[in-house]
Design a protein around this motif. Structure first.
Motif, PDB file in Angstrom:
ATOM      1  N   LEU A  14       0.822  -1.208   0.000  1.00 28.02           N
ATOM      2  CA  LEU A  14       0.000   0.000   0.000  1.00 28.02           C
ATOM      3  C   LEU A  14       0.858   1.262   0.000  1.00 28.02           C
ATOM      4  N   ASP A  15       1.876   1.291   0.827  1.00 30.67           N
ATOM      5  CA  ASP A  15       2.773   2.450   0.879  1.00 30.67           C
ATOM      6  C   ASP A  15       3.473   2.673  -0.464  1.00 30.67           C
ATOM      7  N   ALA A  16       3.962   1.588  -1.073  1.00 25.29           N
ATOM      8  CA  ALA A  16       4.648   1.701  -2.364  1.00 25.29           C
ATOM      9  C   ALA A  16       3.687   2.192  -3.448  1.00 25.29           C
ATOM     10  N   TYR A  17       2.450   1.668  -3.435  1.00 23.21           N
ATOM     11  CA  TYR A  17       1.449   2.090  -4.419  1.00 23.21           C
ATOM     12  C   TYR A  17       1.122   3.573  -4.265  1.00 23.21           C
ATOM     13  N   CYS A  18       0.922   3.998  -3.036  1.00 20.51           N
ATOM     14  CA  CYS A  18       0.579   5.405  -2.783  1.00 20.51           C
ATOM     15  C   CYS A  18       1.715   6.333  -3.200  1.00 20.51           C
ATOM     16  N   GLU A  19       2.931   5.915  -2.955  1.00 15.77           N
ATOM     17  CA  GLU A  19       4.080   6.733  -3.357  1.00 15.77           C
ATOM     18  C   GLU A  19       4.180   6.788  -4.887  1.00 15.77           C
ATOM     19  N   GLN A  20       4.004   5.650  -5.534  1.00 10.74           N
ATOM     20  CA  GLN A  20       4.080   5.583  -6.993  1.00 10.74           C
ATOM     21  C   GLN A  20       2.993   6.428  -7.651  1.00 10.74           C
ATOM     22  N   GLU A  21       1.770   6.335  -7.135  1.00 13.56           N
ATOM     23  CA  GLU A  21       0.634   7.026  -7.744  1.00 13.56           C
ATOM     24  C   GLU A  21       0.413   8.421  -7.160  1.00 13.56           C
ATOM     25  N   ASN A  22       1.238   8.793  -6.189  1.00 15.87           N
ATOM     26  CA  ASN A  22       1.110  10.092  -5.524  1.00 15.87           C
ATOM     27  C   ASN A  22      -0.305  10.291  -4.986  1.00 15.87           C
ATOM     28  N   GLY A  23      -0.819   9.258  -4.319  1.00 15.76           N
ATOM     29  CA  GLY A  23      -2.172   9.296  -3.793  1.00 15.76           C
ATOM     30  C   GLY A  23      -2.192   8.951  -2.325  1.00 15.76           C
ATOM     31  N   ASN A  24      -3.403   8.836  -1.779  1.00 16.92           N
ATOM     32  CA  ASN A  24      -3.523   8.481  -0.370  1.00 16.92           C
ATOM     33  C   ASN A  24      -4.111   7.076  -0.210  1.00 16.92           C
ATOM     34  N   LYS A  25      -4.068   6.575   0.993  1.00 13.56           N
ATOM     35  CA  LYS A  25      -4.484   5.197   1.264  1.00 13.56           C
ATOM     36  C   LYS A  25      -5.970   4.973   1.004  1.00 13.56           C
TER      37      LYS A  25
END
Length: 69
Positions: free
Chosen positions: A41-52
């Protein structure tokens, strides 16, 4: 509209707070997850510049295709 005196400050009641939206989100959910899920989840949020929460909504929508009709 009702006025409420609280600590010497007048507050309006009956008005919604926050921005107006075409897609309100009135439902809440709490989730417990393990370390692997946290890292993903953290990696996805960082990659997509989004929130959880947005990531969770996207994941839930991906489940739609798996529903039996």
């Amino acid at each position: 509209m009702t006025l409420l005196l609280l600590g010497g400050v007048l507050l309006e009641t009956g008005k919604k707070r926050g921005p107006k939206t075409d897609n309100p989100k009135p439902y809440r959910m709490a989730v417990k997850y393990d370390e692997e899920c946290k890292q993903i989840l953290d990696a996805y949020c960082e990659q997509e510049n989004g929130n959880k929460m947005e990531a969770a909504r996207r994941g839930i929508k991906k489940l739609k295709d798996d529903l039996k009709k």
